[in-house]
Scaffold this motif. Sequence first.
Motif, short mmCIF file in Angstrom:
data_model
loop_
_atom_site.label_atom_id
_atom_site.label_comp_id
_atom_site.label_asym_id
_atom_site.label_seq_id
_atom_site.Cartn_x
_atom_site.Cartn_y
_atom_site.Cartn_z
N GLY A 164 31.15 14.60 41.26
CA GLY A 164 30.58 15.73 40.53
C GLY A 164 29.57 16.47 41.37
N ASN A 165 29.24 17.69 40.95
CA ASN A 165 28.25 18.49 41.65
C ASN A 165 27.53 19.36 40.63
OD1 ASN A 165 27.05 20.75 43.16
ND2 ASN A 165 28.10 19.87 44.93
N THR A 166 26.33 18.94 40.26
CA THR A 166 25.58 19.63 39.21
C THR A 166 25.32 21.08 39.56
OG1 THR A 166 24.50 17.58 38.50
CG2 THR A 166 23.42 19.65 37.91
N ALA A 167 24.99 21.35 40.81
CA ALA A 167 24.68 22.73 41.20
C ALA A 167 25.90 23.63 41.05
CB ALA A 167 24.15 22.77 42.62
N ILE A 168 27.06 23.20 41.53
CA ILE A 168 28.28 23.98 41.35
C ILE A 168 28.56 24.17 39.86
CG2 ILE A 168 30.81 23.91 41.58
CD1 ILE A 168 30.45 22.72 44.35
N HIS A 169 28.37 23.12 39.08
CA HIS A 169 28.57 23.18 37.63
C HIS A 169 27.76 24.32 37.02
CE1 HIS A 169 29.18 21.02 33.65
NE2 HIS A 169 28.17 21.83 33.35
N GLU A 170 26.49 24.42 37.39
CA GLU A 170 25.63 25.46 36.81
C GLU A 170 26.00 26.85 37.31
OE1 GLU A 170 23.80 24.79 34.28
OE2 GLU A 170 24.23 22.65 34.50
N PHE A 171 26.40 26.96 38.57
CA PHE A 171 26.82 28.27 39.06
C PHE A 171 28.12 28.71 38.39
CE2 PHE A 171 23.81 27.57 42.58
CZ PHE A 171 23.20 28.82 42.60
N VAL A 172 28.98 27.78 38.06
CA VAL A 172 30.20 28.14 37.32
C VAL A 172 29.84 28.67 35.93
CG1 VAL A 172 32.30 27.21 36.25
CG2 VAL A 172 31.74 26.64 38.63
N HIS A 173 28.81 28.09 35.31
CA HIS A 173 28.33 28.64 34.04
C HIS A 173 27.89 30.10 34.22
CE1 HIS A 173 28.69 25.31 31.38
NE2 HIS A 173 27.72 24.57 31.89
N LEU A 174 27.19 30.39 35.32
CA LEU A 174 26.77 31.77 35.57
C LEU A 174 27.98 32.68 35.75
CD1 LEU A 174 23.71 31.73 38.01
CD2 LEU A 174 23.75 32.35 35.60
N LEU A 175 28.98 32.20 36.45
CA LEU A 175 30.20 32.97 36.64
C LEU A 175 30.88 33.21 35.29
CD1 LEU A 175 32.42 34.19 38.41
CD2 LEU A 175 33.33 31.88 38.74
N ASP A 176 30.95 32.18 34.48
CA ASP A 176 31.53 32.30 33.14
C ASP A 176 30.76 33.33 32.31
OD1 ASP A 176 32.87 31.84 30.76
OD2 ASP A 176 32.05 29.84 30.43
N LYS A 177 29.45 33.32 32.47
CA LYS A 177 28.56 34.19 31.69
C LYS A 177 28.65 35.66 32.12
CE LYS A 177 23.67 34.22 30.23
NZ LYS A 177 22.35 33.56 30.45
N SER A 178 29.17 35.91 33.32
CA SER A 178 29.13 37.27 33.88
C SER A 178 29.96 38.28 33.11
CB SER A 178 29.59 37.24 35.35
OG SER A 178 30.96 36.87 35.44
N ASP A 179 30.91 37.81 32.29
CA ASP A 179 31.70 38.75 31.49
C ASP A 179 31.09 38.98 30.11
OD1 ASP A 179 32.32 36.47 30.04
OD2 ASP A 179 34.35 36.28 30.82
N GLY A 180 29.89 38.41 29.90
CA GLY A 180 29.17 38.64 28.65
C GLY A 180 29.19 37.49 27.69
#
Length: 262
Positions: A164-180
């Motif tokens: 696992g990689n917590t930092a990648i996990h959180e950046f993926v959340h940001l990517l997911d969030k980018s569409d609103g």
Amino acid sequence: MMEKYQIIVLAIAIATFTGLNIVYRKSQKQKAQQIPDEQELHRILLEEVLFYQKLDAAEQESFRERIHHFLQLVRITPVRNLKITKTDKVLVAAAGIIPLFRFKNWMYNNLNEVLIYPDRFAADYSLDGDDRNVLGMVGDGAMHRTMILSLPSLRAGFVINSTGNTAIHEFVHLLDKSDGATDGIPEEILQHENVKPWIHLMHEYIREIREREITDINPYGATNEAEFFAVVSEYFFQRPERLQEMHPELYQLLDSAFNRTQ
């Protein structure tokens, strides 16, 4: 008299601008000094980041450029007098670049700062109390545009063979969030024709994880759709060969999303 007054005002304005410009250049120089030089950056990435090791020379150069750009735009701030190293900063930046690497002109427009905590923390961002079980979080409300990572989890995510990689996990959340909407449907990167197959497969996997029919995917991914996307993205970037072997359809959809060049 008016001309004399205008000259004085102009002189003050020029002096103020010059002073501010000097301060700005000094701050930029100090900021740049926190970024490893090209040779040191290459060494750190080769030693610490498996994703970087697998890139060819031209891709590695591009990755380093993206690291520099990230570190110029995003503050990385330790809290409670925590000491962090250049390597720690590079790992934060690498975790952010990895999901977006194939998208040449993309950067996070919903992030200003990453706070580095010395340990796990509570859901209210506190480092005190007994309910400190959070390793990473994308802030909301007053903490909008801020990410929090625990230093031990940041480092652990880049250990060889880490699952696992917590930092990648959180950046993926940001990517997911980018569409609103943080809803597990990455519309910014998922081709239109793959949206329905992704939603169907995601719900099928969440059900199977909850029923314990799948054991190699972190069960935290069954919490909701957003966590599923973040968890399987960790898997995709940490152990792609294993994911392809165990879950070829899931791998194919993620590969199509993350590895298409734009």
